[in-house]
Design a protein around this motif. Structure first.
Motif, PDB file in Angstrom:
ATOM      1  N   GLU A 207     -35.481  28.206   6.460  1.00  0.00           N
ATOM      2  CA  GLU A 207     -36.606  28.944   6.099  1.00  0.00           C
ATOM      3  C   GLU A 207     -36.585  30.388   6.057  1.00  0.00           C
ATOM      4  OE1 GLU A 207     -39.021  27.421   9.268  1.00  0.00           O
ATOM      5  OE2 GLU A 207     -39.126  25.347   8.309  1.00  0.00           O
ATOM      6  N   GLN A 208     -35.902  31.166   6.964  1.00  0.00           N
ATOM      7  CA  GLN A 208     -35.943  32.465   6.731  1.00  0.00           C
ATOM      8  C   GLN A 208     -35.082  33.050   5.661  1.00  0.00           C
ATOM      9  OE1 GLN A 208     -34.365  34.477  10.342  1.00  0.00           O
ATOM     10  NE2 GLN A 208     -35.938  33.520  11.777  1.00  0.00           N
ATOM     11  N   LEU A 209     -34.103  32.445   5.042  1.00  0.00           N
ATOM     12  CA  LEU A 209     -33.420  32.867   3.843  1.00  0.00           C
ATOM     13  C   LEU A 209     -34.094  32.649   2.691  1.00  0.00           C
ATOM     14  CD1 LEU A 209     -29.924  30.929   4.539  1.00  0.00           C
ATOM     15  CD2 LEU A 209     -30.163  33.434   4.302  1.00  0.00           C
ATOM     16  N   LEU A 210     -35.161  31.558   2.687  1.00  0.00           N
ATOM     17  CA  LEU A 210     -36.209  31.685   1.636  1.00  0.00           C
ATOM     18  C   LEU A 210     -37.193  32.714   1.668  1.00  0.00           C
ATOM     19  CD1 LEU A 210     -36.493  27.764   1.255  1.00  0.00           C
ATOM     20  CD2 LEU A 210     -35.041  29.397  -0.170  1.00  0.00           C
ATOM     21  N   VAL A 211     -37.651  32.965   3.168  1.00  0.00           N
ATOM     22  CA  VAL A 211     -38.743  34.215   3.257  1.00  0.00           C
ATOM     23  C   VAL A 211     -37.874  35.298   2.719  1.00  0.00           C
ATOM     24  CG1 VAL A 211     -39.765  35.283   4.781  1.00  0.00           C
ATOM     25  CG2 VAL A 211     -39.857  32.828   4.902  1.00  0.00           C
ATOM     26  N   GLN A 212     -36.818  35.702   2.921  1.00  0.00           N
ATOM     27  CA  GLN A 212     -36.291  36.862   2.484  1.00  0.00           C
ATOM     28  C   GLN A 212     -35.697  36.757   1.002  1.00  0.00           C
ATOM     29  OE1 GLN A 212     -33.624  36.899   6.598  1.00  0.00           O
ATOM     30  NE2 GLN A 212     -32.368  37.175   4.869  1.00  0.00           N
ATOM     31  N   GLY A 213     -36.207  36.003   0.239  1.00  0.00           N
ATOM     32  CA  GLY A 213     -36.112  35.839  -1.207  1.00  0.00           C
ATOM     33  C   GLY A 213     -34.749  35.329  -1.678  1.00  0.00           C
ATOM     34  N   GLU A 214     -33.716  34.588  -0.758  1.00  0.00           N
ATOM     35  CA  GLU A 214     -32.693  34.035  -1.189  1.00  0.00           C
ATOM     36  C   GLU A 214     -32.915  33.099  -2.170  1.00  0.00           C
ATOM     37  OE1 GLU A 214     -29.663  35.067  -1.241  1.00  0.00           O
ATOM     38  OE2 GLU A 214     -29.157  36.095   0.582  1.00  0.00           O
ATOM     39  N   ALA A 216     -32.450  29.485  -3.676  1.00  0.00           N
ATOM     40  CA  ALA A 216     -31.832  28.071  -2.989  1.00  0.00           C
ATOM     41  C   ALA A 216     -30.637  27.714  -3.847  1.00  0.00           C
ATOM     42  CB  ALA A 216     -32.944  27.101  -3.424  1.00  0.00           C
ATOM     43  N   THR A 217     -30.529  28.103  -5.239  1.00  0.00           N
ATOM     44  CA  THR A 217     -29.295  27.598  -5.652  1.00  0.00           C
ATOM     45  C   THR A 217     -28.013  28.669  -5.430  1.00  0.00           C
ATOM     46  OG1 THR A 217     -30.116  29.255  -7.534  1.00  0.00           O
ATOM     47  CG2 THR A 217     -30.417  27.030  -7.828  1.00  0.00           C
ATOM     48  N   ARG A 218     -28.365  29.667  -4.868  1.00  0.00           N
ATOM     49  CA  ARG A 218     -27.368  30.783  -4.260  1.00  0.00           C
ATOM     50  C   ARG A 218     -27.039  30.167  -3.042  1.00  0.00           C
ATOM     51  NH1 ARG A 218     -26.354  34.787  -1.364  1.00  0.00           N
ATOM     52  NH2 ARG A 218     -24.950  36.386  -2.068  1.00  0.00           N
ATOM     53  N   ILE A 219     -27.649  29.680  -2.292  1.00  0.00           N
ATOM     54  CA  ILE A 219     -27.519  29.434  -0.864  1.00  0.00           C
ATOM     55  C   ILE A 219     -26.602  27.946  -1.119  1.00  0.00           C
ATOM     56  CG2 ILE A 219     -28.311  28.247   1.357  1.00  0.00           C
ATOM     57  CD1 ILE A 219     -30.902  29.710   0.674  1.00  0.00           C
ATOM     58  N   PHE A 220     -27.015  27.054  -2.015  1.00  0.00           N
ATOM     59  CA  PHE A 220     -26.031  25.684  -2.250  1.00  0.00           C
ATOM     60  C   PHE A 220     -24.654  26.356  -2.737  1.00  0.00           C
ATOM     61  CE2 PHE A 220     -29.946  23.334  -1.807  1.00  0.00           C
ATOM     62  CZ  PHE A 220     -29.455  22.299  -1.156  1.00  0.00           C
ATOM     63  N   GLY A 221     -24.872  27.474  -3.477  1.00  0.00           N
ATOM     64  CA  GLY A 221     -23.338  27.829  -4.111  1.00  0.00           C
ATOM     65  C   GLY A 221     -22.518  28.324  -2.963  1.00  0.00           C
ATOM     66  N   VAL A 222     -22.898  28.945  -1.892  1.00  0.00           N
ATOM     67  CA  VAL A 222     -22.109  29.317  -0.611  1.00  0.00           C
ATOM     68  C   VAL A 222     -21.803  28.310   0.111  1.00  0.00           C
ATOM     69  CG1 VAL A 222     -21.962  30.864   1.228  1.00  0.00           C
ATOM     70  CG2 VAL A 222     -23.255  31.820  -0.776  1.00  0.00           C
ATOM     71  N   LEU A 223     -22.625  27.397   0.161  1.00  0.00           N
ATOM     72  CA  LEU A 223     -22.251  26.112   1.016  1.00  0.00           C
ATOM     73  C   LEU A 223     -21.252  25.251   0.310  1.00  0.00           C
ATOM     74  CD1 LEU A 223     -25.773  25.075   2.200  1.00  0.00           C
ATOM     75  CD2 LEU A 223     -23.882  25.898   3.479  1.00  0.00           C
ATOM     76  N   ASN A 224     -21.369  25.179  -0.899  1.00  0.00           N
ATOM     77  CA  ASN A 224     -20.267  24.312  -1.763  1.00  0.00           C
ATOM     78  C   ASN A 224     -18.931  25.112  -1.689  1.00  0.00           C
ATOM     79  OD1 ASN A 224     -21.686  22.137  -2.669  1.00  0.00           O
ATOM     80  ND2 ASN A 224     -22.750  23.376  -4.406  1.00  0.00           N
ATOM     81  N   ASP A 293     -39.004  20.414  -3.756  1.00  0.00           N
ATOM     82  CA  ASP A 293     -39.631  21.774  -2.874  1.00  0.00           C
ATOM     83  C   ASP A 293     -38.258  22.177  -2.260  1.00  0.00           C
ATOM     84  OD1 ASP A 293     -40.448  22.929   0.002  1.00  0.00           O
ATOM     85  OD2 ASP A 293     -41.995  23.258  -1.675  1.00  0.00           O
ATOM     86  N   ALA A 294     -37.953  23.642  -2.475  1.00  0.00           N
ATOM     87  CA  ALA A 294     -36.840  24.278  -1.833  1.00  0.00           C
ATOM     88  C   ALA A 294     -36.848  24.225  -0.294  1.00  0.00           C
ATOM     89  CB  ALA A 294     -36.673  25.403  -2.517  1.00  0.00           C
ATOM     90  N   ARG A 295     -37.954  24.422   0.192  1.00  0.00           N
ATOM     91  CA  ARG A 295     -38.132  24.471   1.586  1.00  0.00           C
ATOM     92  C   ARG A 295     -37.855  23.323   2.224  1.00  0.00           C
ATOM     93  NH1 ARG A 295     -42.156  23.615   5.317  1.00  0.00           N
ATOM     94  NH2 ARG A 295     -42.134  24.648   7.221  1.00  0.00           N
ATOM     95  N   ILE A 296     -38.184  22.447   1.769  1.00  0.00           N
ATOM     96  CA  ILE A 296     -38.068  20.815   2.248  1.00  0.00           C
ATOM     97  C   ILE A 296     -36.629  20.447   2.240  1.00  0.00           C
ATOM     98  CG2 ILE A 296     -38.732  18.461   2.189  1.00  0.00           C
ATOM     99  CD1 ILE A 296     -41.549  19.365   1.447  1.00  0.00           C
ATOM    100  N   THR A 297     -36.052  20.682   0.978  1.00  0.00           N
ATOM    101  CA  THR A 297     -34.818  19.983   0.715  1.00  0.00           C
ATOM    102  C   THR A 297     -33.703  21.001   1.438  1.00  0.00           C
ATOM    103  OG1 THR A 297     -35.331  19.860  -1.525  1.00  0.00           O
ATOM    104  CG2 THR A 297     -33.174  19.753  -1.271  1.00  0.00           C
TER     105      THR A 297
END
Length: 312
Positions: A207-214, A216-224, A293-297
């Motif tokens: 949730e905080q990552l999304l609030v900070q403006g990250e 979602a696709t970039r977050i998934f990129g790092v996780l992948n 929804d990015a937050r839920i996903t």
């Protein structure tokens, strides 16, 4: 005397200036040719210097020869350089020097190749620069600077100059602050929470990552990226086979610290649990790309992945 430097553009430029200063040459008494270099211009600069009792000539092959059409001029210059008087110092920077030009430079005088430091070599280079500037720092600071700026060596030195002006003990948090990067949470902290099986913390970080403006696709990129290497590490394991970080680094062609991280996660997973992790990642990525929804996903992904490690 001819001194030529090839390799990383920033490093060779800095080394060239260092050599000139060591010999007492500055802008006022150095003849610099950086554009539209020709054999006649170089010849004039060299022998004019010799006539007045020795001088330095600086040649920038990178900006002085642009395009295939300048090959002729460069060949002319190489011939002129064969007759440089002993009392004239010619310093050359040629970041893209071919093997042939490197050999020619060595025959003309001295040639030094300075490659761009990468991976662990970049960490060592940053550490060396910090120590040379008498900066006191946390052990992870060189790694953090390398991650933030990658091969932007000038940018790294710019940050070191900021540290010097503060005259403070440098921490990871300070680095993010100086670089104007948000550090309260990052995707790697999400990975840490997942691997520790901390479901509530993983949800909070998502949730905080999304609030900070990250994005979602970039977050998934790092996780992948992280779990792709984890999967490869699991594939390296075998009965009675010990895999070291050095071995993993070579096999996966990644930095040592990244190999250590991937190995530490891989050791907590068997193939079945790894498949579950990859399925959760795939489900989440499909959800984001399909407009969910990015937050839920992301929240569901954090909880589901952390739960797998709780059971590990």
């Amino acid at each position: 005397m001819v001194l030529a430097f090839s390799g990383d553009e920033f490093l060779i430029g800095r080394e060239a200036r260092k050599v000139l200063r060591a010999q007492g040459y500055y802008v006022s008494n150095t003849n610099s040719l950086v554009e539209e270099i020709t054999g006649s211009k170089v010849k004039d600069a060299i022998f004019q210097g010799s006539l007045f009792g020795g001088k330095a000539v600086f040649l920038d092959f990178d900006s002085g020869f642009v395009g295939q059409s300048d090959t002729k001029h460069r060949n002319e210059v190489m011939k002129v350089l064969q007759a440089v008087p002993d009392d004239v110092l010619v310093v050359i920077v040629d970041s893209k020097a071919t093997v042939g030009r490197k050999k020619a430079f060595s025959k003309l005088g001295n040639h030094k190749h300075l490659p761009t430091p990468r991976f662990d070599n970049l960490h060592r280079w940053v550490r060396k620069e910090l120590l040379a500037n008498h900066v006191k720092f946390e052990s992870r600071v060189p790694i953090v600077l390398a991650e933030l700026f990658e091969q932007d060596l000038g940018g790294i030195l710019g940050e070191i100059e900021k540290m010097l002006s503060l005259d403070a003990y440098v921490t990871e948090e300070l680095i993010y602050s100086l670089a104007n990067q948000s550090s309260p949470q990052n995707t790697f902290e999400l990975i840490e929470a997942i691997v520790r099986g901390e479901t509530s913390r993983a949800l909070m970080i998502c949730e905080q990552l999304l609030v900070q403006g990250e994005e979602a696709t970039r977050i998934f990129g790092v996780l992948n990226w992280q779990f792709e290497h984890v999967a490869k590490c699991v594939g390296l394991f075998g009965p009675g086979k010990e895999i070291t970080p050095e071995m993993a680094s070579r096999e996966l062609k990644i930095q040592i610290f990244a190999a250590k991280k991937a190995l530490s996660i891989a050791r907590r997973l068997n193939e079945d649990r790894l498949l579950l992790v990859l399925e959760v990642l795939l489900d989440g990525e499909i959800g984001i790309k399909s407009g969910r929804d990015a937050r839920i996903t992301l929240g569901e992904l954090g909880i589901r992945m952390a739960s797998i490690f709780t059971e590990a």
